[in-house]
Design a protein around this motif. Structure first.
Motif, PDB file in Angstrom:
ATOM      1  N   GLU A 192     -32.963  20.883   4.521  1.00 49.21           N
ATOM      2  CA  GLU A 192     -32.727  21.875   5.567  1.00 49.21           C
ATOM      3  C   GLU A 192     -33.285  23.238   5.179  1.00 49.21           C
ATOM      4  OE1 GLU A 192     -28.536  21.754   6.078  1.00 49.21           O
ATOM      5  OE2 GLU A 192     -28.538  19.849   7.184  1.00 49.21           O
ATOM      6  N   ALA A 193     -33.190  23.563   3.886  1.00 48.52           N
ATOM      7  CA  ALA A 193     -33.756  24.828   3.428  1.00 48.52           C
ATOM      8  C   ALA A 193     -35.277  24.825   3.582  1.00 48.52           C
ATOM      9  CB  ALA A 193     -33.370  25.083   1.976  1.00 48.52           C
ATOM     10  N   GLY A 194     -35.910  23.698   3.231  1.00 47.34           N
ATOM     11  CA  GLY A 194     -37.355  23.608   3.394  1.00 47.34           C
ATOM     12  C   GLY A 194     -37.774  23.676   4.846  1.00 47.34           C
ATOM     13  N   GLU A 195     -37.031  23.013   5.719  1.00 49.05           N
ATOM     14  CA  GLU A 195     -37.356  23.057   7.143  1.00 49.05           C
ATOM     15  C   GLU A 195     -37.171  24.458   7.719  1.00 49.05           C
ATOM     16  OE1 GLU A 195     -34.791  20.122   8.743  1.00 49.05           O
ATOM     17  OE2 GLU A 195     -36.056  18.409   8.165  1.00 49.05           O
ATOM     18  N   SER A 196     -36.165  25.183   7.216  1.00 50.63           N
ATOM     19  CA  SER A 196     -35.927  26.541   7.714  1.00 50.63           C
ATOM     20  C   SER A 196     -37.069  27.490   7.356  1.00 50.63           C
ATOM     21  CB  SER A 196     -34.616  27.082   7.147  1.00 50.63           C
ATOM     22  OG  SER A 196     -34.700  27.248   5.741  1.00 50.63           O
ATOM     23  N   PHE A 197     -37.814  27.159   6.285  1.00 48.30           N
ATOM     24  CA  PHE A 197     -38.966  27.966   5.903  1.00 48.30           C
ATOM     25  C   PHE A 197     -40.257  27.452   6.538  1.00 48.30           C
ATOM     26  CE2 PHE A 197     -36.108  29.233   2.463  1.00 48.30           C
ATOM     27  CZ  PHE A 197     -36.328  30.612   2.432  1.00 48.30           C
ATOM     28  N   GLY A 198     -40.134  26.485   7.423  1.00 47.33           N
ATOM     29  CA  GLY A 198     -41.285  25.993   8.174  1.00 47.33           C
ATOM     30  C   GLY A 198     -42.109  24.943   7.454  1.00 47.33           C
ATOM     31  N   LEU A 204     -42.422  18.759   2.634  1.00 47.65           N
ATOM     32  CA  LEU A 204     -41.079  18.358   2.202  1.00 47.65           C
ATOM     33  C   LEU A 204     -41.159  17.209   1.188  1.00 47.65           C
ATOM     34  CD1 LEU A 204     -39.061  18.439   5.557  1.00 47.65           C
ATOM     35  CD2 LEU A 204     -38.873  20.039   3.656  1.00 47.65           C
ATOM     36  N   LEU A 205     -42.078  16.276   1.444  1.00 41.95           N
ATOM     37  CA  LEU A 205     -42.218  15.129   0.554  1.00 41.95           C
ATOM     38  C   LEU A 205     -42.713  15.551  -0.818  1.00 41.95           C
ATOM     39  CD1 LEU A 205     -42.309  12.067  -0.002  1.00 41.95           C
ATOM     40  CD2 LEU A 205     -44.619  12.058   0.975  1.00 41.95           C
ATOM     41  N   TRP A 206     -43.791  16.337  -0.873  1.00 41.75           N
ATOM     42  CA  TRP A 206     -44.441  16.647  -2.136  1.00 41.75           C
ATOM     43  C   TRP A 206     -43.741  17.759  -2.918  1.00 41.75           C
ATOM     44  CZ3 TRP A 206     -47.867  13.610  -4.356  1.00 41.75           C
ATOM     45  CH2 TRP A 206     -48.583  12.704  -3.567  1.00 41.75           C
TER      46      TRP A 206
END
Length: 284
Positions: A192-198, A204-206
């Motif tokens: 969720e933190a990664g998605e919030s930063f776009g 997200l995978l790597w």
């Protein structure tokens, strides 16, 4: 005295074995050229790797393995263990068989990683795929290893290739399962933190999933290496080269001395691989 129901069940046997034999015969008759081409390609690559390692003088190759151990772990104890253990193998006269075993095992482990890790990642992102994979993996892990030798020997004949394929089938469930476990165990808060930063799905995978799952994935790689090594003696029954051949000969001739020495060489290889593949902080 058996009941009529029991007699009817036993007398009307389902010809399952004949059906499978007919299927294998049809596949072999129509795709024999594919099996021959595949067998020649695999044998060329693996035999080439083994020939290159055998071409290098034993002491030079021993030094190369010691340098790899030092670069991976920075431990003089591990380097000493590698040098002493491989000198023992050379002294016992099983250097050629040990190199053949390493070549076969490295090839099977590399195949397991190349195929197993991407499949595990795909299964972690597609739950339906893992639902279909799980019974197949269960079957691959529960069927006795000897059973794999029958169809591979029929399709590819005797030699290195059926032993390699049987080893891969036996060892590949470990990296698939542990890669799936590692990726699915990534905390949602990190995603969720990664998605919030776009971050995209690839980012997200790597940058989040694989770094977090790396210890678990490496555990799967180590398991595939150990499982590949455990197939050494079994694969020798279909002509695969390596330390399994002297063990099998010693078993057939009840040669205790030869069997103990060849078995000791297998143990040495297993210990070294376990120490080298273990995480660095565990050796310090």
């Amino acid at each position: 005295m058996s009941s009529p129901l029991y007699q009817s069940i036993t007398e009307n046997k389902i010809p399952l074995g004949k059906w499978i034999k007919s299927f294998v015969d049809v596949v072999q008759d129509n795709l024999f050229y594919v099996f021959d081409l595949f067998s020649e390609g695999v044998e060329f690559l693996v035999s080439g790797l083994i020939d290159v390692m055998l071409w290098v003088p034993p002491l030079i190759l021993l030094l190369f393995f010691a340098v790899i151990g030092w670069l991976l772990h920075r431990s003089w104890k591990l380097v000493a263990l590698i040098v002493v253990s491989l000198l023992l193998v050379i002294n016992l006269g099983y250097w050629k068989e040990t190199v053949q075993t390493l070549g076969l095992m490295m090839s099977s482990a590399l195949t397991c990683v190349i195929v197993g890790v991407p499949v595990g990642i795909a299964a972690a992102h597609r739950e339906r795929l893992y639902v279909y994979l799980r019974p197949i993996l269960d079957l691959m892990q529960t069927v006795p290893a000897f059973v794999y030798l029958i169809p591979t020997m029929i399709m590819f004949g005797l030699g290195l290739v059926p032993g390699l394929i049987s080893t891969v089938i036996f060892a590949i469930p470990a990296p698939i399962r542990l890669t799936y476990l590692g990726v699915t165990s990534v905390p949602k808060i990190l995603l969720e933190a990664g998605e919030s930063f776009g971050a995209t799905k690839r980012q997200l995978l790597w940058k989040i999933e694989l770094p977090h799952a790396l210890p678990t994935i490496m555990a799967g790689v180590t398991q595939s290496i150990m499982l590949s090594l455990s197939m050494v003696v079994i694969a020798s029954m279909v002509g695969a080269p390596g330390l399994g051949i002297p063990v099998l000969r010693a078993l057939n001739t009840v040669n205790i001395a030869k069997g103990f020495e060849a078995g000791l060489a297998i143990v040495v290889v297993a210990i070294l691989l376990d120490r080298v593949c273990r995480q660095r902080d565990s050796n310090q």
